[in-house]
Design an enzyme around this catalytic site. Structure first.
Site, PDB file in Angstrom:
ATOM      1  N   GLY A 164      13.260  66.983  17.149  1.00 29.69           N
ATOM      2  CA  GLY A 164      11.870  66.852  16.709  1.00 29.69           C
ATOM      3  C   GLY A 164      10.912  66.435  17.812  1.00 29.69           C
ATOM      4  CD  GLU A 181      16.246  63.523  11.228  1.00 30.07           C
ATOM      5  OE1 GLU A 181      16.394  64.070  10.124  1.00 30.07           O
ATOM      6  OE2 GLU A 181      15.698  64.096  12.200  1.00 30.07           O
ATOM      7  CB  SER A 207      13.280  70.787  20.481  1.00 27.30           C
ATOM      8  OG  SER A 207      12.786  69.528  20.037  1.00 27.30           O
ATOM      9  CG  HIS A 242      20.844  65.020  10.904  1.00 24.59           C
ATOM     10  ND1 HIS A 242      19.838  64.210  11.363  1.00 24.59           N
ATOM     11  CD2 HIS A 242      20.549  66.280  11.327  1.00 24.59           C
ATOM     12  CE1 HIS A 242      18.960  64.958  12.037  1.00 24.59           C
ATOM     13  NE2 HIS A 242      19.379  66.207  12.026  1.00 24.59           N
ATOM     14  CD  GLU A 293      21.224  68.381  15.124  1.00 27.70           C
ATOM     15  OE1 GLU A 293      20.420  69.308  15.044  1.00 27.70           O
ATOM     16  OE2 GLU A 293      21.270  67.462  14.290  1.00 27.70           O
ATOM     17  CE  LYS A 333      15.503  67.584  10.914  1.00 28.47           C
ATOM     18  NZ  LYS A 333      15.234  66.869  12.147  1.00 28.47           N
ATOM     19  CG  ASN A 364      18.270  69.785   8.725  1.00 32.11           C
ATOM     20  OD1 ASN A 364      18.006  69.572   7.538  1.00 32.11           O
ATOM     21  ND2 ASN A 364      18.564  68.811   9.576  1.00 32.11           N
TER      22      ASN A 364
END
Ligand code: PGA
Length: 258
Positions: free
Chosen positions: A181, A105, A220, A103, A175, A15, A13
């Site tokens: 991250g 985010e 991660s 996701h 996730e 991003k 991904n």
């Protein structure tokens, strides 16, 4: 006994990183790092920003690469007055195989809720694009012991009214938000337990289809922890963010058994 053949899936991904020129280089470099036998063991995908999808598709087609093209998002309508949005039909035309929906985010910064994720997942399926439905708990929710409850709501809401015959084609990405991250991945045993819990939730509703659903881990993931995560029975692959930007590092994640 039913033997389920869930081929591992590793998706990078990217991003909001890189121009289309960088995307071309990244996908070419990745292909140089992988052997044909790697693709036999693992399905490989990359999720570039929308501006790079067409360039990546051209490279994949011209060089006949076995890399799947993945979108990071989509809109549920087929077309219309939705300024700034991209439909599943448009993605399907670009040979996009999978699309990430929900996701964290998107949930956090763009207000996407389970209802929106569900509409997106259904639109993707209708266009022949397989949704990668992302779910995960926040640190607060985890510390309050609410993880499975939160996931039950997210999985149930995101998969609502999707018929069981379609569910076994789906991909779910677990996730944990606190692992994304941060360099802090979930302990493999915990990730296995949680993912097995998600599979059990899917089984409650959709029966045997749950055994076909691939459930990825994300947060991660890197060359140092991928083997231990992938050794777990219910972990069927990874959604790799930061470690997918460098082709060497992503190739090391893909070849996790080496
Ligand atoms: P990360 O991102 O690997 O950088 O933690 C994963 C993701 O958000 O999909």
């Amino acid at each position: 006994m039913v033997v389920m053949n869930r081929k591992p899936l590793m998706v990078g991904n990217w991003k909001m990183h890189g121009s289309h020129l960088e995307a071309i280089q990244r996908v070419q470099k990745l292909s140089y790092r992988l052997d044909p036998s790697d693709y036999d063991r693992v399905e490989v995908g990359v999720a570039p920003p929308f501006t790079s999808l067409r360039s990546v598709q051209t490279v994949v087609q011209m060089d006949d690469l076995r890399i799947r093209i993945v979108a990071q998002n989509l809109h549920w309508a087929e077309q219309g007055a939705y300024t700034g949005e991209v439909s599943a039909t448009m993605l399907a035309k670009l040979s996009v195989s999978y699309a990430i929906v929900g996701h964290s985010e998107r949930r956090q910064y763009f207000g996407e809720d389970d209802r929106a994720v569900n509409r997106k997942a259904k639109a993707a399926l209708a266009a022949g694009v397989i949704p990668i439905v992302a779910v995960g708990e926040t640190l607060e929710q985890r510390e309050a012991g609410e993880t499975l409850q939160v996931l039950r709501k997210q999985v149930g809401g995101s998969l609502a009214r999707i018929p069981s015959e379609q569910v076994d084609r789906l991909v779910i990405a677990y996730e944990p938000v606190w692992a994304i991250g941060t360099g802090r991945h979930a302990n493999p045993a915990d990730a296995q337990d949680t993912i097995a819990g998600i599979r059990a939730q899917v089984r409650d509703r959709h029966g045997a289809a749950a055994d076909g659903v691939r459930i990825l881990y994300g947060g991660s993931m890197n060359p140092g922890n991928v083997a231990a995560l992938m050794a777990k029975r219910d972990i069927d692959g990874g959604l790799v963010g930061g470690s997918s930007l460098d082709p060497d590092t992503f190739a090391a994640c893909i070849r996790y058994w080496r």
